[in-house]
Design a protein around this motif. Structure first.
Motif, PDB file in Angstrom:
ATOM      1  N   HIS A 311       0.841  -1.199   0.000  1.00 31.56           N
ATOM      2  CA  HIS A 311       0.000   0.000   0.000  1.00 31.56           C
ATOM      3  C   HIS A 311       0.882   1.258   0.000  1.00 31.56           C
ATOM      4  CE1 HIS A 311      -3.415   2.338   2.350  1.00 31.56           C
ATOM      5  NE2 HIS A 311      -2.971   3.011   1.309  1.00 31.56           N
ATOM      6  N   LEU A 312       1.904   1.251   0.842  1.00 29.81           N
ATOM      7  CA  LEU A 312       2.870   2.358   0.856  1.00 29.81           C
ATOM      8  C   LEU A 312       3.449   2.575  -0.537  1.00 29.81           C
ATOM      9  CD1 LEU A 312       4.992   4.194   2.609  1.00 29.81           C
ATOM     10  CD2 LEU A 312       6.445   2.158   2.399  1.00 29.81           C
ATOM     11  N   LEU A 313       3.830   1.497  -1.198  1.00 32.50           N
ATOM     12  CA  LEU A 313       4.501   1.589  -2.503  1.00 32.50           C
ATOM     13  C   LEU A 313       3.553   2.054  -3.598  1.00 32.50           C
ATOM     14  CD1 LEU A 313       6.611  -1.687  -2.255  1.00 32.50           C
ATOM     15  CD2 LEU A 313       7.471   0.657  -2.062  1.00 32.50           C
ATOM     16  N   THR A 314       2.329   1.506  -3.642  1.00 35.29           N
ATOM     17  CA  THR A 314       1.401   1.914  -4.707  1.00 35.29           C
ATOM     18  C   THR A 314       0.950   3.356  -4.523  1.00 35.29           C
ATOM     19  OG1 THR A 314      -0.453   0.895  -3.495  1.00 35.29           O
ATOM     20  CG2 THR A 314       0.603  -0.413  -5.235  1.00 35.29           C
ATOM     21  N   ASN A 315       0.853   3.822  -3.272  1.00 33.82           N
ATOM     22  CA  ASN A 315       0.566   5.241  -3.052  1.00 33.82           C
ATOM     23  C   ASN A 315       1.629   6.123  -3.694  1.00 33.82           C
ATOM     24  OD1 ASN A 315      -1.791   4.906  -1.589  1.00 33.82           O
ATOM     25  ND2 ASN A 315      -0.999   5.800   0.304  1.00 33.82           N
ATOM     26  N   TRP A 316       2.900   5.688  -3.586  1.00 41.78           N
ATOM     27  CA  TRP A 316       4.013   6.534  -4.030  1.00 41.78           C
ATOM     28  C   TRP A 316       4.253   6.465  -5.535  1.00 41.78           C
ATOM     29  CZ3 TRP A 316       9.285   5.490  -5.586  1.00 41.78           C
ATOM     30  CH2 TRP A 316      10.100   6.642  -5.622  1.00 41.78           C
ATOM     31  N   ILE A 317       4.147   5.282  -6.113  1.00 39.99           N
ATOM     32  CA  ILE A 317       4.457   5.155  -7.539  1.00 39.99           C
ATOM     33  C   ILE A 317       3.348   5.714  -8.422  1.00 39.99           C
ATOM     34  CG2 ILE A 317       5.957   3.150  -7.178  1.00 39.99           C
ATOM     35  CD1 ILE A 317       3.719   1.370  -8.245  1.00 39.99           C
ATOM     36  N   GLY A 318       2.138   5.841  -7.875  1.00 40.29           N
ATOM     37  CA  GLY A 318       1.033   6.361  -8.661  1.00 40.29           C
ATOM     38  C   GLY A 318       0.477   5.342  -9.634  1.00 40.29           C
ATOM     39  N   ASP A 319      -0.552   5.774 -10.357  1.00 37.65           N
ATOM     40  CA  ASP A 319      -1.245   4.865 -11.275  1.00 37.65           C
ATOM     41  C   ASP A 319      -0.344   4.382 -12.403  1.00 37.65           C
ATOM     42  OD1 ASP A 319      -3.468   5.401  -9.734  1.00 37.65           O
ATOM     43  OD2 ASP A 319      -4.334   6.834 -11.165  1.00 37.65           O
ATOM     44  N   ASP A 320       0.705   5.147 -12.730  1.00 40.53           N
ATOM     45  CA  ASP A 320       1.538   4.816 -13.885  1.00 40.53           C
ATOM     46  C   ASP A 320       2.782   4.008 -13.538  1.00 40.53           C
ATOM     47  OD1 ASP A 320       0.117   6.316 -16.051  1.00 40.53           O
ATOM     48  OD2 ASP A 320       0.520   7.987 -14.699  1.00 40.53           O
ATOM     49  N   GLY A 321       3.016   3.764 -12.251  1.00 38.67           N
ATOM     50  CA  GLY A 321       4.195   2.998 -11.849  1.00 38.67           C
ATOM     51  C   GLY A 321       3.900   1.511 -11.721  1.00 38.67           C
ATOM     52  N   TRP A 322       4.945   0.753 -11.430  1.00 38.68           N
ATOM     53  CA  TRP A 322       4.813  -0.711 -11.290  1.00 38.68           C
ATOM     54  C   TRP A 322       5.790  -1.204 -10.225  1.00 38.68           C
ATOM     55  CZ3 TRP A 322       1.319  -4.113 -12.566  1.00 38.68           C
ATOM     56  CH2 TRP A 322       1.620  -5.477 -12.476  1.00 38.68           C
ATOM     57  N   ILE A 323       5.309  -2.045  -9.325  1.00 38.43           N
ATOM     58  CA  ILE A 323       6.208  -2.689  -8.368  1.00 38.43           C
ATOM     59  C   ILE A 323       6.790  -3.937  -9.021  1.00 38.43           C
ATOM     60  CG2 ILE A 323       6.495  -3.594  -6.040  1.00 38.43           C
ATOM     61  CD1 ILE A 323       3.900  -2.253  -5.246  1.00 38.43           C
ATOM     62  N   VAL A 324       8.091  -4.019  -9.088  1.00 40.05           N
ATOM     63  CA  VAL A 324       8.773  -5.181  -9.674  1.00 40.05           C
ATOM     64  C   VAL A 324       8.970  -6.266  -8.618  1.00 40.05           C
ATOM     65  CG1 VAL A 324      10.904  -5.989 -10.773  1.00 40.05           C
ATOM     66  CG2 VAL A 324       9.981  -3.719 -11.323  1.00 40.05           C
ATOM     67  N   GLU A 325       9.383  -5.852  -7.413  1.00 43.35           N
ATOM     68  CA  GLU A 325       9.775  -6.830  -6.395  1.00 43.35           C
ATOM     69  C   GLU A 325       9.620  -6.206  -5.012  1.00 43.35           C
ATOM     70  OE1 GLU A 325      14.176  -7.888  -5.079  1.00 43.35           O
ATOM     71  OE2 GLU A 325      13.677  -8.915  -6.961  1.00 43.35           O
ATOM     72  N   MET A 326       9.252  -7.038  -4.053  1.00 44.14           N
ATOM     73  CA  MET A 326       9.206  -6.613  -2.654  1.00 44.14           C
ATOM     74  C   MET A 326       9.673  -7.789  -1.808  1.00 44.14           C
ATOM     75  SD  MET A 326       5.932  -5.166  -0.456  1.00 44.14           S
ATOM     76  CE  MET A 326       5.071  -6.757  -0.396  1.00 44.14           C
ATOM     77  N   ASP A 327      10.732  -7.574  -1.029  1.00 48.21           N
ATOM     78  CA  ASP A 327      11.357  -8.637  -0.248  1.00 48.21           C
ATOM     79  C   ASP A 327      11.358  -8.218   1.216  1.00 48.21           C
ATOM     80  OD1 ASP A 327      12.798 -10.793   0.663  1.00 48.21           O
ATOM     81  OD2 ASP A 327      14.552 -10.454  -0.599  1.00 48.21           O
ATOM     82  N   LEU A 328      10.541  -8.888   2.043  1.00 50.72           N
ATOM     83  CA  LEU A 328      10.329  -8.473   3.429  1.00 50.72           C
ATOM     84  C   LEU A 328      10.709  -9.567   4.410  1.00 50.72           C
ATOM     85  CD1 LEU A 328       6.768  -6.881   3.102  1.00 50.72           C
ATOM     86  CD2 LEU A 328       8.986  -5.712   2.948  1.00 50.72           C
ATOM     87  N   THR A 329      11.231  -9.149   5.540  1.00 56.10           N
ATOM     88  CA  THR A 329      11.475 -10.031   6.673  1.00 56.10           C
ATOM     89  C   THR A 329      10.645  -9.558   7.851  1.00 56.10           C
ATOM     90  OG1 THR A 329      13.748 -10.464   5.959  1.00 56.10           O
ATOM     91  CG2 THR A 329      13.216 -10.961   8.254  1.00 56.10           C
ATOM     92  N   MET A 330       9.944 -10.498   8.505  1.00 64.66           N
ATOM     93  CA  MET A 330       9.178 -10.176   9.702  1.00 64.66           C
ATOM     94  C   MET A 330      10.059 -10.445  10.918  1.00 64.66           C
ATOM     95  SD  MET A 330       6.479  -9.281   8.164  1.00 64.66           S
ATOM     96  CE  MET A 330       5.926  -9.457   6.459  1.00 64.66           C
ATOM     97  N   ARG A 331      10.377  -9.388  11.652  1.00 63.80           N
ATOM     98  CA  ARG A 331      11.348  -9.475  12.747  1.00 63.80           C
ATOM     99  C   ARG A 331      10.686  -9.475  14.119  1.00 63.80           C
ATOM    100  NH1 ARG A 331      16.683  -6.827  11.242  1.00 63.80           N
ATOM    101  NH2 ARG A 331      16.805  -7.028   8.993  1.00 63.80           N
TER     102      ARG A 331
END
Length: 422
Positions: A311-331
């Motif tokens: 959600h954070l990422l799509t808010n920032w990239i806008g309608d014209d952007g694309w998320i390629v990859e997201m790599d998360l660790t739950m600590r």
């Protein structure tokens, strides 16, 4: 050696887990959303607390480059038709029967990659297999633990990859968590009206780029992303996530469905203080049960925080952007009563507009604990090169995707050997 039923990790189970690597296994549940539809896409975004009209409003979607409503990035967890044939030989059934019974299974991280959007009315097909198995000593449980990573591959009807989800879980010996006492000093947050006013203000301050392009040329290292507030976490948040997600492949349900689940997997149910069989999964809404196991309160699902960071990422990239990859660790845990502030920062901009922008991302609780950390890569539109070009999967993934949609019948083992995958 025998498989443990008392919450202990055995060498036999570890050997069997490693033997499963690369072999697709049929999922026992029909996906919650067999066919993506406008309402189910909207319900999923609602459960994540994301009011982006791109995920809710087909009319708005038609004004964007996507020409329609598309699904939020982590929506594939609720869909995906699995055509993997069931095992019909005793050896395969034995290999996949009941690993690590009675242990705690904790979500530890996920790596997503995305190749194309999901639209209402377009079927998604999937397969799941073990990607990796690691054995380690657990600082949380005080005993041995096993980290299993499962790959979920999602493809369209032509076999073209839509996304991959490499999801990791820690199997920890339950008896150790209380002995370790690692969490005994953490107490559930008590909120004052003044503190809650600050939370409300953070929600009001949320910024969504939307139709205004976030140009590659305007981004540089150390650019901060506008933050996104989540919480305080409560039971309604858990229920709402299930409304959009379903039961996440656990195979449980209400009433007669619960009876059928108890017959199929009795080890997944334990009697509560009144003798009523309850799912071990109730740790996500039953704080009393969590405290019995040395955990201060019920807690969220890792999939929720992954959706929040997206959600954070799509808010920032806008309608014209694309998320390629997201790599998360739950600590760490996100307990009921906790807030999490999702934040991000650009750490590298690729040398050309065709290259991804790399970010570091986090979700941090009101205690100042970054329970979720990771990186992401996004593509942004360019004033000179124009629109984003979606990433291409490699040949191996495309080949595997083709097998997913062509796997109509036959034995899994034979299919894999025939296609050189085992």
């Amino acid at each position: 050696m025998t498989t443990s039923t008392t919450g202990q990790i055995t060498d036999e189970d570890i050997e069997r887990a490693r033997a499963q690597i690369g072999i697709p296994v049929r999922q026992r549940d029909i996906p919650w959303n067999k066919l993506p539809q406008s309402d189910s896409i909207s319900h999923f975004a609602f459960g994540c607390g994301d009011d982006n009209p791109l995920f809710h409003d087909p009319d708005y979607g038609r004004t964007t480059r996507w020409h329609g409503q598309i699904a939020p990035p982590t929506y594939p967890i609720t869909t995906g038709l699995d055509q993997t044939p069931a095992f019909d030989d005793d050896a395969s059934k034995k290999l996949f029967r009941g690993l690590f019974r009675g242990t705690g299974k904790y979500y530890s991280g996920v790596k997503w990659t995305w190749y194309q959007p999901i639209y209402a009315g377009n079927a998604v097909y999937s397969e799941v297999y073990t990607l990796d198995v690691q054995v380690k000593e657990s600082s949380f449980s005080g005993g041995r633990s096993v980290k299993e990573t499962y790959r979920h591959l999602y493809v369209d009807a032509a076999g073209r990859p839509i996304a991959t989800r490499d999801e990791s879980y820690i199997n920890a010996e339950r008896s150790g968590s209380k002995k370790a006492g690692k969490l005994r000093d953490i107490e559930r947050k008590r909120w004052t009206p003044e503190e809650l006013d600050e939370v409300e203000a953070a929600y009001e301050a949320e910024l969504r780029r939307g139709a205004e392009p976030n140009w590659w040329e305007d981004v540089s290292a150390d650019t901060e992303l506008p933050s996104v507030m989540k919480g305080p976490l409560g039971v309604v948040d858990i229920v709402s996530m299930h409304m959009g997600w379903g039961w996440g492949g656990y195979g449980i349900g209400p009433l007669k469905y619960a009876h059928q689940a108890r017959q199929r997997m009795p080890a997944f149910y334990e009697p509560d203080e009144y003798g009523m069989p309850e799912v071990v999964q109730r740790l996500h809404w039953d704080s009393a049960r969590a405290r019995e196991l040395g955990i201060p309160a019920a807690y969220d699902y890792g999939q929720m925080r992954a959706a929040w960071v997206s959600h954070l990422l799509t808010n920032w990239i806008g309608d014209d952007g694309w998320i390629v990859e997201m790599d998360l660790t739950m600590r760490g845990f996100n307990y009921h009563g906790d807030t999490h502030l999702c934040t991000g920062r650009v750490i590298e901009r690729g040398p050309t507009p065709s290259d991804p922008v790399t970010l570091e991302v986090a979700a941090t609780s009101q205690r100042g604990e970054a329970t979720t950390r990771g990186t992401a890569k996004v593509l942004l539109p360019s004033r000179t090169l124009g629109a984003v070009v979606l990433p291409e999967p490699d040949d191996d993934l495309r080949r595997r995707g083709a097998q997913v949609v062509s796997r109509i019948g036959g034995k899994v083992g034979e299919t894999l050997r025939h296609n050189g995958m085992a």
